[in-house]
Design a protein around this motif. Structure first.
Motif, PDB file in Angstrom:
ATOM      1  N   THR A 134      -2.499  12.223   2.496  1.00 43.89           N
ATOM      2  CA  THR A 134      -2.758  13.085   1.324  1.00 43.89           C
ATOM      3  C   THR A 134      -3.620  14.293   1.643  1.00 43.89           C
ATOM      4  O   THR A 134      -3.506  15.338   0.989  1.00 43.89           O
ATOM      5  N   LEU A 145      -3.405  18.241  -5.062  1.00 44.58           N
ATOM      6  CA  LEU A 145      -3.360  17.337  -6.206  1.00 44.58           C
ATOM      7  C   LEU A 145      -1.948  16.766  -6.413  1.00 44.58           C
ATOM      8  O   LEU A 145      -1.784  15.800  -7.159  1.00 44.58           O
ATOM      9  N   ASP A 148      -1.073   2.615  -1.847  1.00 41.95           N
ATOM     10  CA  ASP A 148      -2.187   3.336  -1.231  1.00 41.95           C
ATOM     11  C   ASP A 148      -2.907   2.381  -0.287  1.00 41.95           C
ATOM     12  O   ASP A 148      -3.631   1.481  -0.715  1.00 41.95           O
ATOM     13  N   MET A 163       1.373   3.175  -6.294  1.00 45.57           N
ATOM     14  CA  MET A 163       1.160   4.561  -6.735  1.00 45.57           C
ATOM     15  C   MET A 163       2.341   5.003  -7.583  1.00 45.57           C
ATOM     16  O   MET A 163       3.502   4.854  -7.191  1.00 45.57           O
ATOM     17  N   LEU A 219       3.850  12.625  -7.351  1.00 48.86           N
ATOM     18  CA  LEU A 219       2.603  12.075  -7.888  1.00 48.86           C
ATOM     19  C   LEU A 219       1.604  13.210  -8.039  1.00 48.86           C
ATOM     20  O   LEU A 219       1.386  13.974  -7.092  1.00 48.86           O
ATOM     21  N   THR A 220       0.977  13.341  -9.208  1.00 50.74           N
ATOM     22  CA  THR A 220      -0.073  14.338  -9.438  1.00 50.74           C
ATOM     23  C   THR A 220      -1.352  13.619  -9.855  1.00 50.74           C
ATOM     24  O   THR A 220      -1.331  12.753 -10.747  1.00 50.74           O
ATOM     25  N   ILE A 221      -2.474  13.944  -9.198  1.00 51.43           N
ATOM     26  CA  ILE A 221      -3.762  13.325  -9.501  1.00 51.43           C
ATOM     27  C   ILE A 221      -4.695  14.378 -10.098  1.00 51.43           C
ATOM     28  O   ILE A 221      -4.487  15.586  -9.933  1.00 51.43           O
ATOM     29  N   TYR A 280      -8.613  13.892  -3.282  1.00 53.45           N
ATOM     30  CA  TYR A 280      -9.288  12.794  -2.583  1.00 53.45           C
ATOM     31  C   TYR A 280     -10.469  13.346  -1.784  1.00 53.45           C
ATOM     32  O   TYR A 280     -10.384  14.421  -1.164  1.00 53.45           O
TER      33      TYR A 280
END
Length: 383
Positions: free
Chosen positions: A313, A318, A334, A342, A366-368, A372
């Protein structure tokens, strides 16, 4: 000459026993100079072949038999490992090499010409061609040669040469897998090893069922060839086929035809290149909503490279994406987050292959909310 016992004979002559005269009826023997020379030559020939030789007279032979030390049948047969008991005498009446009184003929010798013809029958315990399978094929009813040649053939195991089989090869500058849609340009280098086959009569190079090159006119040429082909999701196989004539006949050290002569035929070699879809993945600054953006993702791999890999990542992005052919399902955990699943979600997208042909894909995204703080390893599994 001192008497020799049976055990002494075996010790001194592990190979050949030659009786320098005729059978027990010694009064019928003609001891001419030619006959004596014949026996001397015979003994020398055996010795030249590396054999141990003991020559005894008829009187000595008769004495051994009288003493019970050696029975006639034990003289003439292969009875003790590789020992060879050879009765070699002359009967004045028919010039047989052998002992007619024992019921068989080992062969006949023509004193005038020096030629010897081996007997083909058995009997009386004589070592004849009929009862020694290992030696039988070295002679036939028409054999006529010197006694030296006969002894050489009898003592030396016939050696048959082998035949080297012809073979083909095909080297390719490309092999393995490439992305579907790639225009491949392999340099194909054929090769032919004639071995003991006959001359080359034909050559053909094919890509699957399509002929690329050929030659049927001597001298046959088969130069390197560069093909140009747009590969799909397939295996492309190239074939180099060579035709050849019947090869020469080899002979044994006895002059007999060696089995296994190579007949006319063909040999073939092949090389393959395969095409497979490519998938794309990695962190991204924004969603991949075009083919160009999908192909611009930082990492890619062929679908045949295994069903599991790692998406790293990083600590900036993001959004993370996996763009895979739409016949595949993606699941992600993860590894640095307690192996938690995830939630990558899929949407459809047409993505071009290496040859600009569009194929259906899914963009798994995937969007966070926050980047990290340390890079995580997302383990991706394809199914």
């Amino acid at each position: 000459m001192a008497k020799k016992t049976r055990s002494q004979l075996k010790t001194q002559s592990r190979k050949v026993l030659i009786v320098k005269s005729g059978g027990p009826a010694a009064t019928t023997i003609t001891r001419s100079a030619e006959v004596i020379k014949h026996f001397d030559d015979l003994i020398d020939t055996f010795k030249l072949q590396g054999e141990e030789v003991i020559a005894v007279s008829v009187a000595e032979l008769q004495q051994l038999q009288a003493d019970g030390g050696l029975a006639p049948g034990q003289l003439y047969q292969l009875t003790d490992g590789d020992n060879l008991g050879l009765l070699a005498g002359f009967n004045a009446a028919d010039a047989d090499l052998g002992n007619a009184q024992q019921g068989g003929s080992f062969g006949s010798y023509d004193v005038a010409t020096g030629k010897f013809t081996p007997g083909l029958g058995g009997g009386g315990g004589l070592i004849t061609l009929a009862n020694i399978t290992e030696f039988r094929d070295r002679f036939n009813a028409t054999f006529t040669g010197t006694v030296q040649e006969f002894a050489r053939r009898l003592l030396v195991k016939e050696q048959f040469p082998g035949y080297d089989q012809p073979s083909a090869s095909l080297a390719s500058s490309m092999q393995g897998y490439v992305e579907r849609g790639t225009t491949i340009k392999p340099v194909l280098t054929p090769g032919f090893n004639q071995g003991n086959a006959g001359a080359l009569t034909s050559y053909q190079l094919r890509r699957d069922g399509t002929q690329l090159a050929s030659d049927n006119t001597a001298p046959i040429a088969y130069p390197a060839f560069t093909d140009t082909y747009k590969i799909g999701e397939e295996v492309v196989t190239y074939y180099a086929t060579f035709g050849y004539a019947q090869g020469p006949l080899k002979l044994s050290d006895q002059g007999n035809p060696a089995p296994g002569r190579i007949g006319a035929g063909t040999v073939q070699a092949q090389a393959s290149v395969s095409g497979a879809p490519r998938l794309f993945y990695g962190p991204t600054a924004g969603p991949s909503d075009t083919s160009a953006k999908a192909r611009a993702l930082p990492f890619s791999r062929l679908t045949v490279d295994g069903n599991q890999f790692i998406l790293n990542t990083g600590t900036v992005a993001l959004t993370f994406e996996i763009v895979a052919p739409d016949n595949l399902t993606v699941s992600v955990i993860d590894l640095d987050g307690f192996n938690a699943p995830m939630p990558y979600n899929a949407s459809a997208l047409q993505v071009q292959d290496a040859g600009s042909t569009p194929y259906g894909h899914k963009v798994w995204r995937l969007t966070i909310a926050e980047a990290y703080s340390a890079s995580h390893r997302h383990q991706v599994t394809l199914s």
